[in-house]
Every structure is written in C-alpha cells, then in structure tokens.
Design a protein around this motif. Structure first.
Motif, short mmCIF file in Angstrom:
data_model
loop_
_atom_site.label_atom_id
_atom_site.label_comp_id
_atom_site.label_asym_id
_atom_site.label_seq_id
_atom_site.Cartn_x
_atom_site.Cartn_y
_atom_site.Cartn_z
N GLU A 1 38.70 30.30 43.27
CA GLU A 1 38.24 31.18 44.35
C GLU A 1 36.93 31.84 43.94
N LYS B 1 40.79 36.34 38.62
CA LYS B 1 41.34 34.98 38.64
C LYS B 1 42.45 34.84 37.61
N LYS C 1 36.34 35.86 43.63
CA LYS C 1 37.06 36.67 42.64
C LYS C 1 36.31 36.74 41.32
N GLU D 1 44.25 26.83 41.89
CA GLU D 1 43.44 27.17 43.07
C GLU D 1 42.84 28.56 42.94
N LYS D 2 43.66 29.42 42.41
CA LYS D 2 43.22 30.80 42.27
C LYS D 2 41.97 30.90 41.40
#
Ligand code: ADP
Length: 883
Positions: free
Chosen positions: A765, A773, A768, A761-762
C-alpha cells in the motif's frame, strides 16, 4: 841440578778443549743430560767430562762414571773407552797418577779392541805424560813415541808435532837437550807447510826451553819465546803463549832483567785470570813469589807464596763446591721438571675433564641426531606405509566395483523378464544389497580420495531449494518403507547458488540414512534447511533431526572418527562407521562446521553450516512469494494407532507432510524440533491430554499461531466450548467423515495463506509509511517489527540476532514468521530495509550511499542491486521519479 821450566804438555786431541768453558755450552750439556736417555745420555756425559776435565777433574770424573754406569746396560765400547780415557786424564790432572795409569791402560785395551788409532795415540800420549809425572821418564818417552808413531803413520802431522813437543819435554828431563832440539827441529820443518799457530807456538816454546836448558844458544832462547808470544795474535789463543810468558819471566829473572820478568809474568797472570786456569795460576804465583824474592820484596814474595799454596788447596775445595752447585742445579732442574710435570698432569687432568665433557656433549648431540633421524625415518616410512595402504585400499575398492557392476547388469536384464512374484522379490532383494554395497564402495573411494587430497568440489550453478526438495522426497520414500515420516522444511524460496550437488547429497544423505537407521518405526525424522544471505555469500544450514536412539556423551566425541561405531547403535543396526567421517571430511572441505546435540532415547540433531557462493546474477524472487510448492506439515496427535494410521494416510495422500505423536508430551517434543503448519489432536489421551496440550501451545508465543483441529469422541457442547474457548480453531466429533476433516484442514490452511496474502498486500500500500505497513497483527510480530526498526541501521541485524532477541530457536523463528507473513526473516529484514531506504531517498534524508548505510547496508553496490531487484527501479531512477 836441572832447571825447572814450564812446558805445555798437550794431551787432548781437541785443541779448543783447554779454552775456558762457555756457559752456553755447559747449559746445553746439562739440558741434554736431563733430557736424553740411553746412548745419547752416556755420550753427553762423556762430552761434558771432556769440557770439565782440565779445570774440574772431579766433576769430569763424576760425569764419566755416570757414563760408565749407563754403559753397563748399553755395552758400548766407544763410550767405555772415552769415559775411561777421560777419567785417566782427570786423575792425571789431579796428579793421582796410579789411578790415571790404571784407567789409561783400560782405555788403551778397549781402544785397541775397537781399533781406534786416534784413541790409542791419545791414550798412549796420556800414559806417557803420567809416567813423565811419575818420574819414569824412559817409560814416558816409550809411550809418547808409540803415540807419535801412530800419528805419523796416519799422516796427522799436527798431532805428531804436538806429541814431539811432549817427548822433547821428557828428553829435557833426561838432560838429552840435543835430542830434544833435534825432534823439535824435525817437527818445525814438518810444520812449515802448516799455519796452525797453536802447535807452532807450542813448538817454539819447547825449543826456547830446550835451548835455555842446553845453555848453548842462549840468544835463541829469548828469540823462540818471543816468537811464540808474537805468533799468537788472537787473544782467543792466549793459552798457547802462556807457557812462553812464564818461561820468559823465568829467563829474565835468571838474567836479572826483573822488570821484563815482572811485565811478562803479569801478562801470564792476566791470561791465567782471563781463562781462569787454576794450575797455571799456581805456577804464575810461584814465579811471582820467586821474582819478588829476587827483588827483595819479601812481603810480596811471601804473599804470592801464600796465594800459591792456598790456591792449590782451594782449587780442590772450590771444585767440590762447584760439584755441589752443579748437583744443586741439577736437583733444582729436576724439581722444576717435576713441578712442570705435576702442572702438566693437572693441565692434562683438566684437559681430560674438558675432553670428557666435550665427548659427552658430542655423544648427546650424536644421540639426539640419531633419535631425530630415527623418528624422521619412522615418519617417512609411516608415510610410505600410509601411501601404500591407501594405494592398496583404492585398488581393492576399484577391484570390487567391477564385479559389482557385472552382477548388477545381468540382474537388471533378469528384472525385465516375466518373473513370478517370488522371483521379482528375490531380484529386488539382490538389487537392494548391490545398491548398498555400491554405496559403501563409493564412500570408501571418496574417503581415499579425500585422504590423498584428490577429492575436488565441483560447484555448479543450481536452485538449492529444488535440490533439497528432491532429496527430501527421495529419503521420505526410504523412511516411509520403515514407517518413519520425514518432515522436510525448506525455509526459503528458489535460490540460485553454486554448490557441489554430489557433496551436499552425500552430507545430507548420510545424515538422513543414519536418522532412518537409528530411529524406530512410526517415529519422525526431519530435514530442515535454512539459508542466510550474507553480503558476499550465503550460509546454508542443514539440520537433520530424529527421534531415535540418541548418542551417549562419550560416543558423541568419537562418532566422526573413521570406523567408529557408537555403543547404542551396535544392537540396532549394522554398519562400518565411515558415513559420518565422510560427512565430516566433506564439511571440512567446505570449511564448514558440523554440530551434534543428542540425548540417549530422545533423539539426535545434526546441524551442518557451510558457506556457498552466490552467483552474481542471482535474482531474488521476492515478489513471487507463492507457497504452492510448499508442502504443509500437519502434526497428528493421536493415541489410537489405527486412527493415527488412517488419518496419516489420508493427509499424505492429499500431499500433506504428516508428523505423528501418541500424546501431548510427544507432540510437544516434535514441536520443539519443528513447527508444524497445523495440528490435529485428540482430546482424550494418556500422559498429556488435548486440553493441556492446547494450553501449552497457546501460552507459548512461538506456537500460539498454529491452528488446531480437535477430534474427540466427546460430543457434549461443554467439551466443545472448553476446547474452542481455549483457542482451538475447530472441533470434529468422532466418527468423522474423512472429507470433512480434509475440508477443515484446507480451510485452516487457507486462512493462514489468506493472512499471508493480506500481509503482502499491506506492505504494497503506497500511502502507508513503512512503520504502518509492518505493524504486526499480534504481540509476537509487533514486538519483532519494533526490534527490526530500532536496529535497522545496524549491520548486525541478522536472523540469528532477531531470533535471539525473540527468544526463539532459529528454525522455529523461520517457520513461525513464514507461517504468519509468508516471508522468511531474512526476506523480511531486507524488504523493510529497502522500503525504508525508498522512504529516505524520497524524503531526501541523504544521498544513495548515506541512505544505504542508514538502512544497514555496508556496501552501496549490493544495496543498489537489491533495491533494483525489488523495486525494478534503481535508487537513482527512483529519485528521478520522485523529483
Ligand atoms: P555406521 O552408521 O555405519 O555405524 P556412521 O559413521 O554413519 O557409521 O556413524 C557412526 C556411529 O555414529 C554409528 O555407529 C552410531 O553409533 C552413531 N550415529 C550416527 N548417526 C546416528 C543417529 N542419527 N542416531 C544415533 N546414533 C547415530
């Protein structure tokens, strides 16, 4: 007193004989004498004597004697009579009339014997001449008349006339001038129809002398002499007017015409000099002396008298010198000959030496050719034998296959019947053996196909992950039968590739069968499969490891050879030694490599690397990183066999793969080979206890992420605190409820999955930066991402490269990353590259090609393809969106 006149007595048949010897003829005769033998040589001696007999009678006698000497062996009558006749004539010329007579008589006897009329006439004429010289004129006339009669009978008018001249000379000595003139006139009439000037000239001289002596027709004398002189016009024939010159000089002296006498006698002298006639020269000097006496020139008269006498002596001496010269010449010739022969011998020796060398060379070449041909032939026949063997081998194998299938078919029918348990057991046993036999036969057929280059790889499109999952579970069941657990790790998601299912099955299957075969019960074996995407193709790495008997260094060198069986293996299991050789052959067909690391009693690891083709339409399921199909691996470290067994079954029944270790040491060994997802460990164990084991794990950055659940009989709070403070995730006290353990396991694994999801998920984003990330939640990943970013633009940024820099073995690296992030290293590298590319494109750091290179892609088309697959937008679409 009778007048002295010079009459030319002709003895020899050949008129040319009296002419001076030609040097060329002499040379040729000497040459012949030196270079012939037998009859030819004897004949040549006779011929040479013929040439020399007038002026060099001694030489001629020597030559004739040589002929006679040779003829003692040859016994040739013609040579005998010729030689004897020549000697006789020579003696006559030398005025040795007794000897001459003796030889003429011998010669006539032989001539009669062989019936040669020509020779008889010649020798009788000669003998007549000798008697003339001896003063026995009557006898002389008798023999010459014999000769004349033969010639007349033979119709040889020329010779008849010549002899008649001789007879006339003799008759003149007897004062029978009329008779002489009558014979000569008869000859003259007979010669009318002939134009032989020599004979006629001689006849005229004889007539002149006869008339002179007759003293009647004194005018005729000068007439005939002159006729004789004038008839000869050819200087070559001067000899035949020589007598006339001498006689006419004599006539002129008589008539006191001294000048005319002087003129003619000098003409005679010039002929004598020209022809080098010794005897005639003496006669000429005698006339000259007489002339000058008449002229009262006494000094000259004395001088010529001296010349006459000294010439007579020197003639004999000079002849001796000539003989010496001839002999010397002959000696020199022989010497030369021997020198030539010596040289020829040396040349011959050299040639022989050279020839020997040439023969030796030819011999060596010949031997080389034979040896080469022999080896070629041997090679050919070996090939033929090899072909025949292969044919026989494949025929036999095919023959075995048919009866095998004929056993298998009725067995499968029997199996369907209602059998007792025992019967069923027996049938299963038979089926198992047939299956093994079938496998063996098929392997042998494969080998024979590979040897004859008939084995072709049939690559087909398929999901390589599914393939290995199925293969893993098939062998897992076989391993399970022997109580061995097979740990399968497939470190990549579904990937479509071109591969030969059958060949990969044989490669991996054989390695797994061996791993099972050479590993004791209750141990582990493993199958780890990695792929590494290259630009054009994919590197497939198959690792099969075991904790079995291991292979000694010496055997490691040979085990890929056909029918080779390792020394350790013999006691453990039966086999024929063709499995690994087939694996090796198949790997080579793929242009791949196979590596082996092994230690006796510790285990073996076989690593196969082959390149597979990527289908063009391969879809990277990067977003679908679901782990549902992934069977988690759990390592149970337990010294109590029953608990180990129980827990294993419990977990296996819940779809976990179980690895077993009896203590901390064994556990670390297994971990060295594969990284489990979770560990369940006892605390109290022999060797290395749980705490020490835990410390080891947590101090190792490769293993420090693995969750551990401790099971312990100790339930004191201290021990629990000890364990948990060291980093263990949970602590269960024995006896525990199975469900409790299962729940703990599930929880721990869920935490792992959660972490992965968070990571995923990160990276999605949008606000970012790429660096934010991929920052990493622990030192290991932090270090890793840093390395990826610093090397992003390099095409050398590969999984191996990273694993090396992270000091982790490739398979651990793969598993650890996947466990933490949910992505394989290659997926991660690619994602970071693409994310960074997107960032560069939006920030307009360069055009598409430049950006592709900036993030380490060396091909723009491949970059575009990966970019589009990942973002679902092509780079240009992405650019447009952010315009
Ligand atoms: P086979 O197993 O029928 O003897 P293979 O060709 O498969 O023939 O193997 C050749 C030899 O290599 C074996 O005899 C054995 O000595 C050795 N070998 C192969 N695999 C292993 C293994 N996993 N562990 C120990 N030894 C092995």
């Amino acid at each position: 007193m009778l007048r002295y006149l010079y009459i030319l007595f002709i003895i020899s048949v050949f008129f040319g004989v009296s002419k001076g010897q030609n040097q060329k003829q002499i040379d040729s005769i000497i040459y012949k004498i030196n270079n012939t033998s037998g009859i030819k040589k004897a004949k040549t001696f006779c011929l040479a004597a013929n040439y020399y007999k007038r002026n060099k009678p001694d030489t001629a006698i020597l030559l004739s004697r040589n002929a006679l000497q040779l003829n003692t062996e040859l016994n040739n009558d013609t040579i005998q009579s010729n030689a004897l006749g020549n000697i006789a004539e020579c003696y006559a010329n030398k005025s040795q009339f007794d000897s001459a007579t003796a030889y003429y008589v011998k010669a006539i006897v032989i001539a009669e014997k062989i019936g040669s009329q020509k020779k008889m006439a010649s020798y009788n004429n000669g003998l007549g001449m000798v008697f003339y010289q001896l003063g026995d004129i009557q006898k002389s006339i008798v023999y010459m008349q014999k000769a004349a009669a033969i010639k007349l009978k033979e119709g040889d008018v020329l010779y008849y006339a010549t002899i008649n001249c001789n007879i006339a000379g003799a008759l003149q000595r007897l004062g029978k001038y009329n008779e002489a003139i009558a014979i000569l006139r008869d000859s003259e009439s007979k010669l009318k129809s002939f134009d032989n000037v020599e004979i006629i000239a001689n006849l005229y001289n004889s007539l002149g002398s006869a008339y002179q002596l007759q003293s009647k027709n004194i005018d005729s004398v000068e007439y005939y002499y002159k006729k004789c002189i004038d008839l000869i016009t050819n200087p070559e024939l001067d000899y035949y007017r020589l007598a006339a010159y001498i006689n006419i000089s004599d006539l002129y002296i008589e008539k006191n015409k001294l000048d005319l006498a002087e003129q003619n006698i000098f003409k005679a002298l010039s002929v004598v000099n020209k022809l080098n006639l010794g005897i005639e020269k003496i006669k000429t000097f005698e006339i000259l002396s007489h002339l000058y006496e008449k002229k009262n020139d006494f000094p000259k008269a004395l001088n010529y008298k001296k010349l006459q006498l000294s010439l007579r002596d020197s003639l004999i001496n000079s002849e001796k010198e000539q003989i010496i010269q001839e002999l010397d010449k002959k000696y020199q010739t022989e010497k030369k000959d021997s020198q030539i022969k010596e040289q020829e011998l040396i040349i011959e020796k050299d040639a022989n030496k050279r020839n020997k060398l040439i023969i030796l060379f030819i011999l060596v070449v010949f031997v080389l050719i034979i040896v080469t041909v022999y080896f070629l032939f041997k090679k050919q026949s070996q090939k033929a034998i090899e072909r025949a063997k292969q044919k026989f081998f494949s025929n036999v194998v095919h023959e075995i296959r048919t009866p095998l299938s004929m056993i298998q078919a009725p067995l499968s029918l029997l199996k369907k019947n209602k059998n007792t348990e025992e019967e069923q057991y027996q049938i299963n046993l038979a089926e198992k053996s047939i299956k093994r036999l079938n496998e063996l036969v098929n392997q042998m057929l494969d080998i024979s196909k590979i040897e004859t280059q008939k084995y072709k790889l049939n690559n087909a499109f398929g999901d390589i992950r599914v393939f290995f999952e199925e293969l893993g579970s098939y062998y897992s069941a076989i391993a399970f039968e022997k109580n061995i657990s097979l740990i399968t790790q497939i470190n990549f998601q579904s990937t479509l590739l071109y591969f030969d299912k059958d060949a990969l099955e044989k490669i991996t299957g054989n390695l797994l069968s061996n791993a099972i075969k050479y590993t004791k019960s209750n141990k582990q074996i493993g199958l780890t499969v990695n792929i590494n995407e290259l630009e054009e193709d994919v590197n497939l790495e198959i690792i099969v490891w075991d904790t079995g008997i291991g292979i000694s260094k010496k055997d490691q060198e040979n085990i890929f050879e056909r029918f080779y069986r390792g020394s350790e293996s013999l006691a453990h299991a039966s086999g024929v030694g063709i499995g690994l050789s087939l694996v090796n052959d198949l790997v080579l067909l793929y242009n791949g490599s196979i590596n082996l690391k092994s230690e006796v009693n510790k285990g073996s690891t076989f690593t196969v690397n082959i390149k597979l083709k990527k289908p063009d339409n391969v879809v990277l399921e990067l977003n679908n990183t679901s782990h549902s199909t992934d069977q988690k691996q759990i390592l149970i470290v337990e010294d109590d066999a029953s608990i180990l067994e129980f827990n294993s079954r419990l977990l296996q029944n819940n779809n976990y793969t179980v690895l077993q270790a009896n203590n901390g040491i064994e556990a670390l060994q297994i971990i060295e080979k594969t990284l489990p997802d979770l560990i369940i460990s006892d605390v109290m164990m022999p060797g290395m206890d749980g705490l020490e084991f835990l410390t080891n794990l947590k101090n190792n950055e490769v293993t420090n992420h693995i969750p551990i659940i401790f099971l312990s009989a100790k339930s004191t709070p201290n021990s629990r605190i000890d364990v948990l403070s060291l980093g263990a995730q949970s602590y269960l006290t024995k006896p525990f409820l199975p469900d409790e353990l299962l729940a703990l396991v599930k929880n721990q694994l869920a935490i792992l999955t959660k972490k992965q999801v968070e990571f995923e998920e990160k990276i999605k984003e949008p606000e970012k930066t790429v660096e934010e990330k991929f920052v990493g939640t622990e030192p290991y990943t932090q270090k890793l991402f840093k390395l990826i970013f610093t090397n992003l633009d390099s095409s050398e940024l590969t999984v191996e490269f990273l694993a090396d820099l992270m000091a982790t073995n490739r398979s651990h690296f793969q598993r650890k990353l996947k466990s933490i992030t949910g992505f394989s290293p290659s997926e991660l590298i690619k994602i970071i590259r693409l994310e960074k590319a997107k960032e560069f494109l939006i920030a307009k750091k360069g055009n598409i090609t430049e950006v592709a290179y900036m993030v380490g892609f060396s091909s723009q088309s491949y970059f575009t393809k990966c970019f589009t697959d990942y973002f679902k937008n092509s780079p240009s679409e992405m650019l447009q969106k952010h315009h």
